[in-house]
Design a protein around this motif. Structure first.
Motif, PDB file in Angstrom:
ATOM      1  N   TYR A  60       0.856  -1.179   0.000  1.00 28.69           N
ATOM      2  CA  TYR A  60       0.000   0.000   0.000  1.00 28.69           C
ATOM      3  C   TYR A  60       0.897   1.235   0.000  1.00 28.69           C
ATOM      4  CZ  TYR A  60      -3.867  -3.074   1.497  1.00 28.69           C
ATOM      5  OH  TYR A  60      -4.822  -4.068   1.587  1.00 28.69           O
ATOM      6  N   PHE A  63       2.715   1.591   3.576  1.00 29.79           N
ATOM      7  CA  PHE A  63       2.858   0.414   4.435  1.00 29.79           C
ATOM      8  C   PHE A  63       2.637  -0.855   3.625  1.00 29.79           C
ATOM      9  CE2 PHE A  63      -1.670   1.043   4.353  1.00 29.79           C
ATOM     10  CZ  PHE A  63      -2.257  -0.187   4.602  1.00 29.79           C
ATOM     11  N   VAL A  65       1.263  -5.183   4.102  1.00 32.26           N
ATOM     12  CA  VAL A  65       0.707  -6.278   4.892  1.00 32.26           C
ATOM     13  C   VAL A  65       1.355  -7.559   4.389  1.00 32.26           C
ATOM     14  CG1 VAL A  65      -1.386  -7.472   5.621  1.00 32.26           C
ATOM     15  CG2 VAL A  65      -1.463  -5.023   5.079  1.00 32.26           C
ATOM     16  N   TYR A 108       4.560  -4.758  13.179  1.00 31.67           N
ATOM     17  CA  TYR A 108       3.386  -4.327  13.934  1.00 31.67           C
ATOM     18  C   TYR A 108       2.264  -5.364  13.819  1.00 31.67           C
ATOM     19  CZ  TYR A 108       5.818   0.153  13.725  1.00 31.67           C
ATOM     20  OH  TYR A 108       6.762   1.149  13.811  1.00 31.67           O
ATOM     21  N   LYS A 109       1.491  -5.489  14.903  1.00 29.31           N
ATOM     22  CA  LYS A 109       0.320  -6.378  14.959  1.00 29.31           C
ATOM     23  C   LYS A 109       0.690  -7.825  14.620  1.00 29.31           C
ATOM     24  CE  LYS A 109      -2.577  -3.085  16.024  1.00 29.31           C
ATOM     25  NZ  LYS A 109      -3.295  -3.060  17.324  1.00 29.31           N
ATOM     26  N   TYR A 158       1.597 -13.252  10.435  1.00 29.92           N
ATOM     27  CA  TYR A 158       0.939 -12.071   9.880  1.00 29.92           C
ATOM     28  C   TYR A 158       1.522 -10.835  10.544  1.00 29.92           C
ATOM     29  CZ  TYR A 158      -2.848 -15.426   8.715  1.00 29.92           C
ATOM     30  OH  TYR A 158      -3.573 -16.499   8.255  1.00 29.92           O
ATOM     31  N   LEU A 160       2.147  -6.170   9.909  1.00 30.48           N
ATOM     32  CA  LEU A 160       2.211  -4.961   9.097  1.00 30.48           C
ATOM     33  C   LEU A 160       3.574  -4.324   9.282  1.00 30.48           C
ATOM     34  CD1 LEU A 160      -0.971  -5.304   9.671  1.00 30.48           C
ATOM     35  CD2 LEU A 160      -1.119  -2.867   9.159  1.00 30.48           C
ATOM     36  N   ASN A 162       5.743  -0.504   8.318  1.00 30.40           N
ATOM     37  CA  ASN A 162       5.708   0.870   7.806  1.00 30.40           C
ATOM     38  C   ASN A 162       6.805   1.011   6.755  1.00 30.40           C
ATOM     39  OD1 ASN A 162       5.890   3.625   7.355  1.00 30.40           O
ATOM     40  ND2 ASN A 162       5.555   4.183   9.493  1.00 30.40           N
ATOM     41  N   LEU A 262      -3.111   0.576  11.370  1.00 24.75           N
ATOM     42  CA  LEU A 262      -2.919  -0.425  12.426  1.00 24.75           C
ATOM     43  C   LEU A 262      -4.250  -0.781  13.077  1.00 24.75           C
ATOM     44  CD1 LEU A 262       0.343   0.822  14.210  1.00 24.75           C
ATOM     45  CD2 LEU A 262       0.101  -1.057  12.580  1.00 24.75           C
ATOM     46  N   SER A 265      -6.057  -3.625  11.322  1.00 31.87           N
ATOM     47  CA  SER A 265      -5.199  -4.775  11.046  1.00 31.87           C
ATOM     48  C   SER A 265      -5.975  -6.066  10.809  1.00 31.87           C
ATOM     49  CB  SER A 265      -4.180  -4.970  12.180  1.00 31.87           C
ATOM     50  OG  SER A 265      -4.832  -5.214  13.404  1.00 31.87           O
ATOM     51  N   LEU A 268      -7.355  -6.104   7.394  1.00 28.77           N
ATOM     52  CA  LEU A 268      -6.259  -6.250   6.432  1.00 28.77           C
ATOM     53  C   LEU A 268      -5.743  -7.696   6.409  1.00 28.77           C
ATOM     54  CD1 LEU A 268      -4.390  -2.921   7.221  1.00 28.77           C
ATOM     55  CD2 LEU A 268      -5.572  -3.466   5.086  1.00 28.77           C
TER      56      LEU A 268
END
Length: 336
Positions: A60, A63, A65, A108-109, A158, A160, A162, A262, A265, A268
């Motif tokens: 994206y 960021f 995924v 992240y996440k 899984y 994310l 930046n 986020l 998430s 996503l």
């Protein structure tokens, strides 16, 4: 003597400064490596083969995924218990011919599944002293796994990342670009080889193929019919730094609100789950792109060179002008 030492000292400091800022590489990139953590588990890792890995990446603006699926096989007749991990950030060899570095930003996440069941992330680390110390995932995500003899497990991760803070440096040129990195070299800790590797990149958020500034060429990426998906593969390989997957794309977004994404998430992750279920992608042609480490030089890239030239020329220029004015003053005095 002091006057002679001054310019030389200045020149040495200038060269030292310039050599530091010119370290080539990709910095603050969104990305990761799937690796071992504890040295005491090293022999156990060599009994487990990462037989297949499938990496799905949705890019994206700002960021990415990621979903990674790994088919892990215990090739031994032993029960194995050990810790697996993902480094959250770090600095790695970029794998280029020239000295090169890759610097990863945070994940992240993050969540992990084994055979469909979500696993808890460890919050404790046993130090060298044998005492438990609070870890709190400051630099690693780790989890505990157990394999029965000859067992096959599917590990899914899984997260994310930046990509908006990415930057490319080569020589004295720096460029802000979204950057994503997946370090395959970390797969070398497992029993070799990795038999199959599949790497699928989908462009989201209105991104186009033309927005990709550079991508690793050794995956032989093919483009799908809609030119929104890149499909790459590797077979029977033991990964080294030059095998790493690197993508630079788009432009830096000012005041990027990463927290907004986020908060989405789970949605996503559901989207990338659906994407990973696709079994066929109609490809039309090979995708040819520039080396992700290459950037065009600009005015600022020549500035250190100009500064070095001036460092040499300035003392001589002052000396020449000084001699000129002294001679001129002597001639004027003689005429009077």
């Amino acid at each position: 003597m002091t006057k002679k030492i001054g310019p030389i000292f200045y020149l040495v400091i200038l060269i030292a400064f310039c050599s530091n800022v010119s370290q080539p590489g990709i910095y603050n990139a969104g990305g990761t490596a799937f690796s071992m953590l504890f040295p005491q588990d090293s022999l156990t890792y060599k009994k487990v083969q990462m037989q297949e890995e499938s990496i799905y990446i949705q890019l994206y603006k700002g960021f990415a995924v990621v979903k990674g699926t790994y088919k892990m096989v215990n090739n031994s007749n032993e029960k194995l218990h050990f810790t697996m991990g993902y480094p959250i950030n770090g600095i790695y060899n970029g794998g280029e011919a020239d000295l090169n570095q890759v610097q990863l930003d945070s994940l992240y996440k993050f969540k992990i599944k084994a055979s469909g069941n979500e696993l808890p992330i460890n919050e404790m680390l046993i130090g060298d002293s044998g005492n438990a110390t609070v870890f709190k995932n400051e630099n690693w995500f780790t989890w505990f796994v157990a394999f029965s003899p000859k067992e096959i497990k599917e590990i899914e991760v899984y997260f994310l990342v930046n990509t908006n803070e990415g930057g490319i440096t080569k020589g004295y040129t720096q460029k802000q670009k979204n950057a994503f990195i997946y370090l395959l070299e970390s797969g070398s800790v497992w029993k070799q080889p990795i038999e199959k590797g599949k790497f699928i990149v989908e462009l989201k958020d209105g991104l186009k193929i033309s927005d990709i500034a550079g991508i690793s060429s050794h995956f032989n990426f093919q483009v799908n019919q809609d030119e929104t998906i890149l499909i790459g593969a590797k077979t029977d390989f033991s990964p080294i730094p030059k095998d790493n997957l690197i993508v630079t794309y788009g432009e830096k977004i000012p005041n990027f609100n990463f927290q907004y994404f986020l908060d989405q998430s789970e949605d996503l992750f559901n989207q990338i789950d659906v994407f990973s279920q696709q079994t066929e992608f109609r490809t039309t042609k090979p995708f040819i792109s520039k080396n992700p480490y290459e950037i065009e030089p600009d005015f600022w890239s020549f500035l250190p060179v100009v500064a070095l030239i001036l460092a040499f020329i300035t003392p001589f220029a002052f000396g020449v002008f000084g001699i000129y004015f002294v001679i001129k003053s002597i001639k004027k005095k003689n005429r009077n």
